[in-house]
Design a protein around this motif. Structure first.
Motif, PDB file in Angstrom:
ATOM      1  N   GLU A 210       0.830  -1.207   0.000  1.00 35.40           N
ATOM      2  CA  GLU A 210       0.000   0.000   0.000  1.00 35.40           C
ATOM      3  C   GLU A 210       0.865   1.257   0.000  1.00 35.40           C
ATOM      4  O   GLU A 210       0.622   2.189  -0.785  1.00 35.40           O
ATOM      5  N   GLY A 211       1.900   1.268   0.857  1.00 35.93           N
ATOM      6  CA  GLY A 211       2.773   2.437   0.914  1.00 35.93           C
ATOM      7  C   GLY A 211       3.511   2.672  -0.386  1.00 35.93           C
ATOM      8  O   GLY A 211       3.641   3.816  -0.846  1.00 35.93           O
ATOM      9  N   LEU A 213       2.616   1.719  -3.451  1.00 38.63           N
ATOM     10  CA  LEU A 213       1.678   2.159  -4.481  1.00 38.63           C
ATOM     11  C   LEU A 213       1.300   3.628  -4.289  1.00 38.63           C
ATOM     12  O   LEU A 213       1.212   4.393  -5.259  1.00 38.63           O
ATOM     13  N   GLU A 214       1.093   4.023  -3.056  1.00 40.69           N
ATOM     14  CA  GLU A 214       0.732   5.417  -2.792  1.00 40.69           C
ATOM     15  C   GLU A 214       1.857   6.362  -3.202  1.00 40.69           C
ATOM     16  O   GLU A 214       1.614   7.417  -3.805  1.00 40.69           O
ATOM     17  N   VAL A 217       1.940   6.553  -7.060  1.00 37.75           N
ATOM     18  CA  VAL A 217       0.840   7.361  -7.601  1.00 37.75           C
ATOM     19  C   VAL A 217       1.093   8.837  -7.358  1.00 37.75           C
ATOM     20  O   VAL A 217       0.886   9.678  -8.247  1.00 37.75           O
ATOM     21  N   ASN A 218       1.555   9.187  -6.163  1.00 38.44           N
ATOM     22  CA  ASN A 218       1.819  10.598  -5.852  1.00 38.44           C
ATOM     23  C   ASN A 218       2.965  11.147  -6.680  1.00 38.44           C
ATOM     24  O   ASN A 218       2.995  12.337  -7.003  1.00 38.44           O
ATOM     25  N   ALA A 222      -1.755   9.065 -11.342  1.00 43.17           N
ATOM     26  CA  ALA A 222      -2.694   7.951 -11.217  1.00 43.17           C
ATOM     27  C   ALA A 222      -2.593   6.975 -12.381  1.00 43.17           C
ATOM     28  O   ALA A 222      -2.909   5.793 -12.238  1.00 43.17           O
ATOM     29  N   THR A 225      -0.939   3.273 -12.393  1.00 47.85           N
ATOM     30  CA  THR A 225      -1.590   2.033 -11.978  1.00 47.85           C
ATOM     31  C   THR A 225      -1.970   1.168 -13.172  1.00 47.85           C
ATOM     32  O   THR A 225      -2.098  -0.050 -13.038  1.00 47.85           O
ATOM     33  N   GLY A 249      -4.342  -0.765   2.121  1.00 51.08           N
ATOM     34  CA  GLY A 249      -5.335   0.287   1.970  1.00 51.08           C
ATOM     35  C   GLY A 249      -6.002   0.243   0.617  1.00 51.08           C
ATOM     36  O   GLY A 249      -5.976  -0.774  -0.080  1.00 51.08           O
ATOM     37  N   HIS A 251      -5.219   1.547  -2.326  1.00 53.63           N
ATOM     38  CA  HIS A 251      -4.376   1.289  -3.486  1.00 53.63           C
ATOM     39  C   HIS A 251      -4.091  -0.203  -3.636  1.00 53.63           C
ATOM     40  O   HIS A 251      -4.152  -0.751  -4.745  1.00 53.63           O
TER      41      HIS A 251
END
Length: 332
Positions: A210-211, A213-214, A217-218, A222, A225, A249, A251
């Protein structure tokens, strides 16, 4: 005190500065050459304003930092482990070995963190660009030969040897380091044809996923993905312990439900010995092949089941394959 030296401090162990050192320091200050020009956070003082605190941002590239751009026709697949020893190097090599076109693995980590040091079956020596090259079957393996302090010190890869080259980048750095440091490695992840995040079928593994992927994305946007796949090392997804899949989470849940998931079987022999000259287990190659053939035009539903349940007895991707020597006579 000598006219040619300035005392550095008090006490018998202090070393005096040579006059030449002081003059060189003055010239550096006048030229604006500072080791770190960012302001340092200081306590508020009634005598003057407080310096602005440091903020998290991308570390600027060094003047001598390497640069690299994939050649026309070269396909780049970036493999990133979400945690240490999660099997990212093993997956990177398996993806390259399962490719039908000419392939290479470029291990971008420091020499002290190499997972491919014993994976070659033939050493080709040191390339003039600073890469130590080796070969395993049809795959060229390039490794850094020096200890690196940061991702911006990774030398640029050698030019692709084939017009249809598959270049698998075994990143070897955390996503957080990539997104905060200017380097060709960071740029390559941003522009890669495909990104493969490797995690484990555990609660911490899903949280790490999750971390990662976040952060991606940031940093990239987006749309990353759409070309990001997830390789999960562990039992088949149907047998994940309760609570594992929901530990990540939004993501992570979105990635797991997208169909862009590769289930990587655990292997007891690889867990013990790591990658060496022994053959990579065929079930691992079969699982990794799915990641290589994945692309924007692939029908995800057609590939969703890695194992045909009817033929599970013939091809068990998730059985432990002990690579240690087995006795020739198993009778009795």
């Amino acid at each position: 005190m000598s006219s040619s030296t300035l005392n550095r401090g008090r006490g018998p162990t202090s070393r005096p500065y040579a006059l030449e050192e002081v003059q060189a320091a003055v010239r550096a200050l006048q030229a604006g050459e500072f080791r770190d020009a960012r302001p340092i956070t200081r306590a508020a003082s009634p005598d003057g304003p407080t310096a602005e605190p440091r903020t998290a941002g991308r570390t600027p590239a060094r003047a001598d930092a390497a640069d690299w751009t994939a050649q026309p026709g070269e396909r780049v697949l970036a493999v990133i482990g979400t945690s240490g020893s999660c099997g990212a190097s093993t997956v990177a090599l398996a993806v390259a070995l399962s490719a039908e076109q000419p392939a290479r693995v470029v291990e971008c980590c420091s020499a002290s963190a190499s997972g491919l040091a014993a994976a070659t079956t033939a050493e080709l020596g040191l390339h003039p660009t600073g890469w130590r090259q080796g070969r395993r079957e049809q795959v060229l393996i390039e490794r850094v030969c020096e200890v690196l302090a940061g991702v911006d010190e990774v030398p640029s890869p050698t030019p692709a040897a084939h017009t249809t080259q598959l270049t698998v980048l075994d990143i070897g750095w955390e996503v957080g380091q990539l997104t905060t440091t200017d380097s060709w490695v960071s740029d390559a992840v941003t522009s890669a044809d495909q990104v493969l995040l490797v995690s484990t079928a555990t609660v911490p593994g899903m949280r790490r996923l999750e971390g990662a992927l976040e952060l991606l994305v940031n940093h990239v946007g987006a749309d990353v993905t759409d070309r990001t796949w997830v390789a999960v090392v562990g039992p088949r997804r149907k047998k994940w312990p309760r609570g594992v899949e929901g530990a990540g989470g939004p993501h992570a849940r979105r990635a797991l439900n997208s169909g862009r998931v590769v289930e990587i079987p655990e292997d007891r022999g690889l867990s013990i010995h790591g990658l060496d000259s022994r053959p990579v287990p065929p079930p691992l190659l079969a699982a990794a092949a799915r990641a290589h053939t994945a692309g924007p035009d692939v029908d995800h539903d057609a590939h969703h089941d890695v194992v045909d349940e009817a033929g599970a007895d013939e091809l068990d991707l998730f059985a432990d394959h002990d690579l240690t020597d087995q006795p020739a006579d198993r009778s009795g």
